[in-house]
Design a protein around this motif. Sequence first.
Motif, PDB file in Angstrom:
ATOM      1  N   ALA A 109      25.404 -34.404  -5.067  1.00 23.83           N
ATOM      2  CA  ALA A 109      24.825 -34.077  -3.768  1.00 23.83           C
ATOM      3  C   ALA A 109      25.024 -35.214  -2.773  1.00 23.83           C
ATOM      4  CB  ALA A 109      23.342 -33.755  -3.928  1.00 23.83           C
TER       5      ALA A 109
ATOM      6  N   ASP B  67      31.220 -26.840  -0.423  1.00 28.18           N
ATOM      7  CA  ASP B  67      30.407 -26.535  -1.603  1.00 28.18           C
ATOM      8  C   ASP B  67      30.789 -25.138  -2.092  1.00 28.18           C
ATOM      9  OD1 ASP B  67      28.441 -26.001  -3.505  1.00 28.18           O
ATOM     10  OD2 ASP B  67      26.844 -26.962  -2.341  1.00 28.18           O
TER      11      ASP B  67
ATOM     12  N   SER C 134      35.949 -34.130  -4.300  1.00 34.86           N
ATOM     13  CA  SER C 134      36.629 -32.877  -4.609  1.00 34.86           C
ATOM     14  C   SER C 134      36.931 -32.832  -6.105  1.00 34.86           C
ATOM     15  CB  SER C 134      37.930 -32.778  -3.808  1.00 34.86           C
ATOM     16  OG  SER C 134      38.587 -31.559  -4.088  1.00 34.86           O
TER      17      SER C 134
ATOM     18  N   PHE D  48      32.301 -29.428  -5.467  1.00 37.74           N
ATOM     19  CA  PHE D  48      32.910 -29.453  -4.141  1.00 37.74           C
ATOM     20  C   PHE D  48      34.429 -29.382  -4.266  1.00 37.74           C
ATOM     21  CE2 PHE D  48      28.856 -31.569  -3.348  1.00 37.74           C
ATOM     22  CZ  PHE D  48      28.458 -31.014  -2.145  1.00 37.74           C
TER      23      PHE D  48
ATOM     24  N   PRO E 223      34.903 -31.414   2.866  1.00 36.99           N
ATOM     25  CA  PRO E 223      34.188 -31.051   1.642  1.00 36.99           C
ATOM     26  C   PRO E 223      33.544 -29.670   1.771  1.00 36.99           C
ATOM     27  CG  PRO E 223      33.644 -33.282   2.319  1.00 36.99           C
ATOM     28  CD  PRO E 223      34.399 -32.679   3.456  1.00 36.99           C
TER      29      PRO E 223
ATOM     30  N   GLY F  26      31.703 -34.752  -8.366  1.00 39.54           N
ATOM     31  CA  GLY F  26      30.939 -34.505  -7.156  1.00 39.54           C
ATOM     32  C   GLY F  26      29.445 -34.420  -7.415  1.00 39.54           C
TER      33      GLY F  26
ATOM     34  N   CYS G 111      30.532 -31.899 -12.363  1.00 40.20           N
ATOM     35  CA  CYS G 111      30.131 -31.946 -10.961  1.00 40.20           C
ATOM     36  C   CYS G 111      28.877 -31.092 -10.753  1.00 40.20           C
ATOM     37  CB  CYS G 111      31.243 -31.403 -10.063  1.00 40.20           C
ATOM     38  SG  CYS G 111      32.772 -32.341 -10.112  1.00 40.20           S
TER      39      CYS G 111
ATOM     40  N   LYS H 134      30.179 -36.386  -2.252  1.00 35.65           N
ATOM     41  CA  LYS H 134      30.873 -35.103  -2.173  1.00 35.65           C
ATOM     42  C   LYS H 134      32.363 -35.270  -2.449  1.00 35.65           C
ATOM     43  CE  LYS H 134      27.498 -33.269   1.118  1.00 35.65           C
ATOM     44  NZ  LYS H 134      27.267 -32.635   2.441  1.00 35.65           N
TER      45      LYS H 134
END
Length: 209
Positions: free
Chosen positions: A121, A193, A126, A108, A191, A119, A104, A124
């Motif tokens: 950009a 970050d 999990s 996220f 979501p 994940g 990822c 998103k």
Amino acid sequence: MDEDVDLDELLDEVEQKFFGNVSVSSLARGDPRDAGECGKDNAGERKHRTTGPEPPASSTTDDIDVLLEELLEDDFPQLKREAFPEGHSVEEKKPSAQSGGRKCCPVFVGGSSVPSGVGTATSKRSCDQLRCTSCDFRVLTFDDRAWDSSCDYLFLRNNAPDREKLGARLRRSGGSRAFACQCSWFSADGPTDLRERPGLRWVCGKHQA
């Protein structure tokens, strides 16, 4: 003494096969009576070799190997077994296959309504392959659950990764997802970050393709 004679005869056969009638054993023994004659023969032989076509090196080597194996089979069976062991093969080393997978970027976490997976950009998702770099435990997830305010480090330390025991500090929360390793815990709805949560030392451990 008999072994020396047998070895001389073996060398003579090889020499006669590939280089004419000059005896290797005679040269090795250094018989003075044959010195002059052998010198002439060697000179003529060298001249013949320089003018005539030479056989390919690989072909000559293969022929010598085959002849030696046949001679050893007849005269030196024990030596043949040592030089050419049965079932002997050289295994070719192959580069080990590197385990594939995707990570990822960024990582996220999200509630139960957020799909799990790799994940990015723009997607998103999990991450469900989280691992903590602090305690080196895999991060557990609990859908439609959130951590109770009574949850603390000591509770996780004593009970993780036993999911049944951890359930004692979880409460129902539709749409939420609870995360925990052995040293940290977190509840998410949308979501999130993980770069915005520096206290969580969680990283993506790769998703298998």
